[in-house]
Design an enzyme around this catalytic site. Structure first.
Site, PDB file in Angstrom:
ATOM      1  N   ASP A  76      -7.121   0.789  12.278  1.00  0.00           N
ATOM      2  CA  ASP A  76      -8.298   0.013  11.853  1.00  0.00           C
ATOM      3  C   ASP A  76      -9.255  -0.232  12.998  1.00  0.00           C
ATOM      4  O   ASP A  76     -10.453  -0.434  12.787  1.00  0.00           O
ATOM      5  CB  ASP A  76      -7.860  -1.319  11.241  1.00  0.00           C
ATOM      6  CG  ASP A  76      -7.320  -1.079   9.845  1.00  0.00           C
ATOM      7  OD1 ASP A  76      -6.157  -0.646   9.737  1.00  0.00           O
ATOM      8  OD2 ASP A  76      -8.090  -1.249   8.883  1.00  0.00           O
ATOM      9  N   GLN A  97       0.836  -1.219   0.000  1.00  0.00           N
ATOM     10  CA  GLN A  97       0.000   0.000   0.000  1.00  0.00           C
ATOM     11  C   GLN A  97       0.867   1.265   0.000  1.00  0.00           C
ATOM     12  O   GLN A  97       0.460   2.292  -0.533  1.00  0.00           O
ATOM     13  CB  GLN A  97      -0.903   0.037   1.253  1.00  0.00           C
ATOM     14  CG  GLN A  97      -2.044  -0.949   1.248  1.00  0.00           C
ATOM     15  CD  GLN A  97      -1.676  -2.252   1.949  1.00  0.00           C
ATOM     16  OE1 GLN A  97      -0.508  -2.638   1.987  1.00  0.00           O
ATOM     17  NE2 GLN A  97      -2.654  -2.948   2.477  1.00  0.00           N
TER      18      GLN A  97
HETATM   19  O1  MRU Z   1      -5.498  -3.798   4.487  1.00  0.00           O
HETATM   20  P1  MRU Z   1      -5.808  -2.343   4.297  1.00  0.00           P
HETATM   21  O2  MRU Z   1      -5.134  -1.718   3.129  1.00  0.00           O
HETATM   22  O3  MRU Z   1      -7.309  -2.096   4.319  1.00  0.00           O
HETATM   23  O4  MRU Z   1      -5.214  -1.670   5.606  1.00  0.00           O
HETATM   24  C1  MRU Z   1      -5.259  -0.271   5.740  1.00  0.00           C
HETATM   25  C2  MRU Z   1      -4.639   0.221   6.989  1.00  0.00           C
HETATM   26  O5  MRU Z   1      -4.140  -0.526   7.787  1.00  0.00           O
HETATM   27  C3  MRU Z   1      -4.747   1.696   7.254  1.00  0.00           C
HETATM   28  O6  MRU Z   1      -3.647   2.155   7.967  1.00  0.00           O
HETATM   29  C4  MRU Z   1      -6.008   1.958   8.085  1.00  0.00           C
HETATM   30  O7  MRU Z   1      -7.111   1.305   7.535  1.00  0.00           O
HETATM   31  C5  MRU Z   1      -6.309   3.395   8.190  1.00  0.00           C
HETATM   32  S1  MRU Z   1      -6.838   4.078   6.642  1.00  0.00           S
HETATM   33  C6  MRU Z   1      -7.218   5.694   6.923  1.00  0.00           C
END
Ligand code: MRU
Length: 360
Positions: free
Chosen positions: A252, A211
């Site tokens: 999350d 990401q």
């Molecule tokens: O697996 P993902 O890409 O959904 O994980 C995203 C994250 O861990 C982010 O840091 C979190 O969701 C915050 S997004 C504002």
């Protein structure tokens, strides 16, 4: 959707992850970035649930917003005699899409509450669409408020009368792609840049799903924000140079004692930050706070398929058949966190008591 200068959408960055058209939802397929910008249109909740599961759309707030639009789509396309059963089924399917980001369940609960107040299918159609748009708009407005709070928290911690430019390090993607359109941790970084207070953003590539390299570096470069990409394992060496003042990450799910679940690798960064005397800031909307869980040990941690570690886009990186452990989130204990920033305010040195004060 309101596009007047009163609306938070007036402050968007130009990068968006989702577009609502009233009877369909368009999602930018984040699996293909940065090489392809491909939008996919959804007209039913099942497709939206699948897109969340497959990480076409990801990031805690964007998952919640998409799920809310998924329920609105279910209402729009429900059968006249089966609308209640159809919407109930859609909510069940969406809630099974991913387990860790509590924003998903928070958004679905809001939609469910409105749904239960509706007596006719037409009413459900209209009110559920309005509620989804409200969730989307509130998220964006919250991002903008958090950026203000975060800069003030940084100023207070420096005990200076004003902030001087800083370099920061971030992990995963918490930007416009992960939210209603500005960003949580990345929103703070955007605001630092807007106020000429940013020297450099170091971005962990964020294995295994990348990401950081595929999404965050792309988002920042689109806005000319100075970004340097690094392998996750380089973070310690970067902090050792003394150039970085803050690590800024999203979340999350945040438990009642301030423990934070976020992308795998966040916990290691918090340990590194403490060792190097670097500030550690978590930025998340209050919809990420789950006061029903006492500590982070109760947060369900998603484990994804081992192929995400074994290969990249079908190209093998490991011996065939190797055993893989692939938890995609970890929990950072509250005592390693200097500050949690939400749109409701800031929790310094989070603990059960300080969390209760703001969110109880
Ligand atoms: O697996 P993902 O890409 O959904 O994980 C995203 C994250 O861990 C982010 O840091 C979190 O969701 C915050 S997004 C504002």
């Amino acid at each position: 959707m309101n596009n007047s200068t009163e609306s938070p959408f007036f402050r968007t960055t130009g990068t968006v992850a989702l577009k609502w058209h009233g009877s369909s939802l368009e999602l930018l397929d984040q699996r293909l970035l940065p090489t392809k910008e491909h939008w996919i249109t959804f007209r039913d909740a099942s497709g939206v649930a699948q897109s969340i599961r497959d990480m076409m759309v990801r990031g805690a707030p964007a998952i919640g917003i998409s799920a809310a639009y998924g329920v609105a789509l279910a209402a729009r396309h429900a059968g006249a005699g089966s609308w209640k059963a159809d919407i109930t089924q859609a909510i069940g399917e969406l809630s099974a899409s991913r387990p860790t980001a509590v924003n998903l369940f928070w958004a679905l609960q809001r939609m469910q509450k409105v749904f239960h107040e509706c007596n006719l299918p037409g009413e459900a159609q209209e009110r559920l669409a309005d509620e989804a748009v409200a969730i989307h708009e509130e998220d964006l407005a919250g991002n903008l408020a958090m950026a203000d709070y975060a800069l003030e928290a940084m100023r207070l911690s420096s005990s200076a009368s004003h902030l001087t430019p800083v370099s920061v390090l971030t992990h995963c993607n918490t930007g416009a792609l992960a939210t209603g359109g500005y960003g949580t941790a990345l929103g703070v970084i955007r605001r630092l840049y807007e106020q000429k207070l940013l020297t450099q953003v170091y971005v962990d590539e964020t294995r295994p799903w990348l990401q950081g390299s595929r999404l965050t570096a792309w988002e920042l470069m689109r806005d000319d924000i100075p970004v340097t990409l690094n392998a996750d394992g380089a973070a310690a060496a970067i902090l050792a140079t003394g150039k970085v003042s803050w690590i800024i990450v999203g979340a999350d799910r945040i438990a009642a004692n301030g423990d934070v679940a976020n992308k795998i690798g966040t916990y290691s960064l918090a340990v590194l930050a403490r060792y190097h005397n670097v500030g550690f800031m978590v930025v998340a909307p209050s919809s990420t706070v789950d006061m029903s869980l006492k500590t982070g040990t109760e947060i369900p941690i998603e484990e994804r398929d081992g192929t995400e570690v074994q290969e990249i886009r079908g190209v093998p990186l490991a011996p065939e058949g190797v055993c893989v452990f692939n938890p995609v989130f970890d929990v950072t204990p509250a005592n390693l966190i200097d500050v949690i920033v939400t749109e409701k305010g800031v929790v310094q040195k989070p603990s059960a008591k300080s969390m209760q004060y703001l969110f109880g």
